[in-house]
Scaffold this active site. Structure first.
Site, PDB file in Angstrom:
ATOM      1  N   GLN A  11     -51.862 -39.763  35.706  1.00 65.22           N
ATOM      2  CA  GLN A  11     -50.799 -39.074  36.448  1.00 65.22           C
ATOM      3  C   GLN A  11     -51.344 -38.172  37.563  1.00 65.22           C
ATOM      4  O   GLN A  11     -50.811 -38.176  38.676  1.00 65.22           O
ATOM      5  CB  GLN A  11     -49.871 -38.291  35.515  1.00 65.22           C
ATOM      6  CG  GLN A  11     -50.501 -37.199  34.701  1.00 65.22           C
ATOM      7  CD  GLN A  11     -49.450 -36.299  34.012  1.00 65.22           C
ATOM      8  OE1 GLN A  11     -48.297 -36.253  34.405  1.00 65.22           O
ATOM      9  NE2 GLN A  11     -49.880 -35.574  32.980  1.00 65.22           N
ATOM     10  N   ASP A  35     -65.982 -46.869  36.159  1.00 63.35           N
ATOM     11  CA  ASP A  35     -65.992 -46.417  34.761  1.00 63.35           C
ATOM     12  C   ASP A  35     -67.029 -45.294  34.652  1.00 63.35           C
ATOM     13  O   ASP A  35     -68.225 -45.535  34.832  1.00 63.35           O
ATOM     14  CB  ASP A  35     -66.358 -47.606  33.862  1.00 63.35           C
ATOM     15  CG  ASP A  35     -66.451 -47.222  32.400  1.00 63.35           C
ATOM     16  OD1 ASP A  35     -66.427 -46.007  32.076  1.00 63.35           O
ATOM     17  OD2 ASP A  35     -66.546 -48.140  31.560  1.00 63.35           O
ATOM     18  N   ALA A  59     -60.422 -39.183  32.148  1.00 67.35           N
ATOM     19  CA  ALA A  59     -60.684 -38.511  30.876  1.00 67.35           C
ATOM     20  C   ALA A  59     -60.040 -39.284  29.734  1.00 67.35           C
ATOM     21  O   ALA A  59     -59.112 -40.078  29.955  1.00 67.35           O
ATOM     22  CB  ALA A  59     -60.108 -37.086  30.899  1.00 67.35           C
ATOM     23  N   TYR A 124     -60.656 -33.172  21.068  1.00 68.22           N
ATOM     24  CA  TYR A 124     -60.414 -33.253  22.521  1.00 68.22           C
ATOM     25  C   TYR A 124     -61.003 -32.027  23.235  1.00 68.22           C
ATOM     26  O   TYR A 124     -61.748 -32.158  24.207  1.00 68.22           O
ATOM     27  CB  TYR A 124     -58.904 -33.361  22.768  1.00 68.22           C
ATOM     28  CG  TYR A 124     -58.491 -33.208  24.216  1.00 68.22           C
ATOM     29  CD1 TYR A 124     -58.770 -34.192  25.159  1.00 68.22           C
ATOM     30  CD2 TYR A 124     -57.799 -32.072  24.639  1.00 68.22           C
ATOM     31  CE1 TYR A 124     -58.378 -34.049  26.489  1.00 68.22           C
ATOM     32  CE2 TYR A 124     -57.403 -31.919  25.966  1.00 68.22           C
ATOM     33  CZ  TYR A 124     -57.699 -32.903  26.881  1.00 68.22           C
ATOM     34  OH  TYR A 124     -57.313 -32.752  28.198  1.00 68.22           O
ATOM     35  N   LYS A 128     -64.120 -31.965  25.895  1.00 67.16           N
ATOM     36  CA  LYS A 128     -63.951 -31.478  27.270  1.00 67.16           C
ATOM     37  C   LYS A 128     -64.947 -30.343  27.565  1.00 67.16           C
ATOM     38  O   LYS A 128     -65.481 -30.253  28.667  1.00 67.16           O
ATOM     39  CB  LYS A 128     -62.513 -31.000  27.496  1.00 67.16           C
ATOM     40  CG  LYS A 128     -61.454 -32.092  27.500  1.00 67.16           C
ATOM     41  CD  LYS A 128     -61.554 -33.066  28.659  1.00 67.16           C
ATOM     42  CE  LYS A 128     -61.139 -32.461  29.972  1.00 67.16           C
ATOM     43  NZ  LYS A 128     -61.149 -33.455  31.073  1.00 67.16           N
ATOM     44  N   TRP A 149     -50.700 -28.073  30.395  1.00 61.64           N
ATOM     45  CA  TRP A 149     -49.308 -28.536  30.269  1.00 61.64           C
ATOM     46  C   TRP A 149     -48.824 -29.278  31.525  1.00 61.64           C
ATOM     47  O   TRP A 149     -47.794 -28.945  32.115  1.00 61.64           O
ATOM     48  CB  TRP A 149     -48.378 -27.352  29.994  1.00 61.64           C
ATOM     49  CG  TRP A 149     -48.620 -26.579  28.738  1.00 61.64           C
ATOM     50  CD1 TRP A 149     -49.762 -26.531  27.995  1.00 61.64           C
ATOM     51  CD2 TRP A 149     -47.694 -25.681  28.091  1.00 61.64           C
ATOM     52  NE1 TRP A 149     -49.601 -25.665  26.934  1.00 61.64           N
ATOM     53  CE2 TRP A 149     -48.344 -25.134  26.973  1.00 61.64           C
ATOM     54  CE3 TRP A 149     -46.391 -25.277  28.361  1.00 61.64           C
ATOM     55  CZ2 TRP A 149     -47.731 -24.213  26.108  1.00 61.64           C
ATOM     56  CZ3 TRP A 149     -45.779 -24.374  27.515  1.00 61.64           C
ATOM     57  CH2 TRP A 149     -46.436 -23.858  26.399  1.00 61.64           C
TER      58      TRP A 149
END
Ligand SMILES: NC(=O)c1ccc[n+]([C@@H]2O[C@H](COP(=O)([O-])OP(=O)(O)OC[C@H]3O[C@@H](n4cnc5c(N)ncnc54)[C@H](OP(=O)(O)O)[C@@H]3O)[C@@H](O)[C@H]2O)c1
Length: 292
Positions: A11, A35, A59, A124, A128, A149
């Site tokens: 997105q 990749d 990610a 997760y 990260k 968010w």
């Protein structure tokens, strides 16, 4: 500027292409074309495009699934980012990397600042943070942006999930004791545009580092969903039921407090704080049109 965007199927990448496409020489690669876990793929893409800046949106983002497939999460968000960071260094380009509020444990009150101790509680978040650490170790010119968010018209996100449930007449239970700030991908892209402008036009020796960015004001998931419902103008009786997180079980625990202090990024890049509320209205209008 020549800009390479990774994670083209996601997105944020899609919004970045819309927002930055007319201003910069953009290349956006999806996972099959670039990749980040493959050194060969990285070298091929960077040799071909020779970017000034790489914006890494690629990610592993399935927060709950990561609990049962940690190897994959660490491979992409840790090792993949390590390979990308070292390739950016070799090709002498700036790396703008997106990270997350999940690096904080969310146990403290107030707004998290960048120099606060990190203590991720989920696979997760840990993966990260590992990626962030690798960038700091191996990259000379980098900006790590921790955001929270995210919502947009693309992919799966909280706003679209709530919209679909309400649009089909369902009631929905939403937690009211986890706090943070929704962030419109559009606002994030405008902000990244300002960063690119700074990189292009100003003397910038000492800006490299970690920055928080979220829209304002801070809220909780329940009030966020109420804004979505309000924008839908559906009914006078709300279909949203507030619940405590203890009544909503999921494989990965969400931070109770994800509120990010954004004063550093606003100061360094001379930006203004942006609100998510207007963006909710814009997006809901768009989604409503799409359902007719
Ligand atoms: N979404 C949020 O609320 C949120 C909040 C805070 C921070 N962030 C961070 O913001 C960034 C962008 O998030 P997003 O919402 O745009 O995520 P997204 O929609 O899930 O997009 C991520 C993209 O990365 C791709 N990808 C996965 N593995 C890859 C690899 N090895 N090489 C290249 N691409 C790969 C994915 O492809 P496949 O789908 O095919 O695997 C996907 O298209 C991420 O770094 C995320 O951690 C997101």
């Amino acid at each position: 500027m020549k800009v390479l965007i990774t994670g083209g199927g996601g997105q944020v990448a899609k919004v970045l292409v819309k927002q930055l496409g007319h201003k910069h020489h953009l290349t956006c690669f999806d996972k099959s074309e670039f990749d980040i876990t493959s050194e060969e793929s990285l070298v091929r893409g960077l040799s071909l495009t020779k970017p000034d800046v790489v914006i890494n949106t690629a990610a592993y983002t399935a927060v709950d699934k990561a609990e049962s497939e940690p190897d994959l999460a660490f491979d992409v968000n840790g090792e993949g980012v390590r390979k990308l960071a070292s390739a950016c260094n070799r090709f002498d380009c700036v790396l703008i990397h997106l990270s997350t509020d999940y690096v904080y444990d969310g146990h403290t009150e107030g707004f998290h600042s960048e120099n606060e101790e990190t203590n991720p509680q989920t696979v997760y978040g840990k993966s990260k943070l590992l990626g962030e650490n690798y960038i700091q170790q191996s990259c000379k010119k980098y900006l790590i942006i921790r955001t929270s968010w995210l919502f947009s018209e693309y992919g799966n996100n909280f706003l679209k999930t709530i919209f679909k449930l309400l649009d089909t007449g369902n009631s929905v239970s939403v937690v009211n004791d986890q706090f943070g700030s929704p962030t419109s991908c559009y606002n994030l892209a405008c902000f990244i545009d300002e960063i690119l402008f700074t990189l292009e036009t100003k003397l910038i020796d000492d800006i490299w580092g970690i920055y928080n960015y979220s829209d304002s004001p801070a809220t909780n998931w329940y009030h966020f969903s109420m804004e979505i419902e309000k924008a839908m103008n559906k009914s006078t009786t709300s279909k949203i039921i507030p619940i405590p997180s203890i009544d909503y079980s999921s494989p990965a625990d969400r931070p109770k407090n994800s509120k990010l202090s954004c004063s550093k990024i606003l100061r360094v890049f001379g930006s203004k704080s942006r609100s998510w509320k207007g963006e909710v209205e814009v997006l809901v209008k768009k989604l409503l049109k799409g359902t007719k």
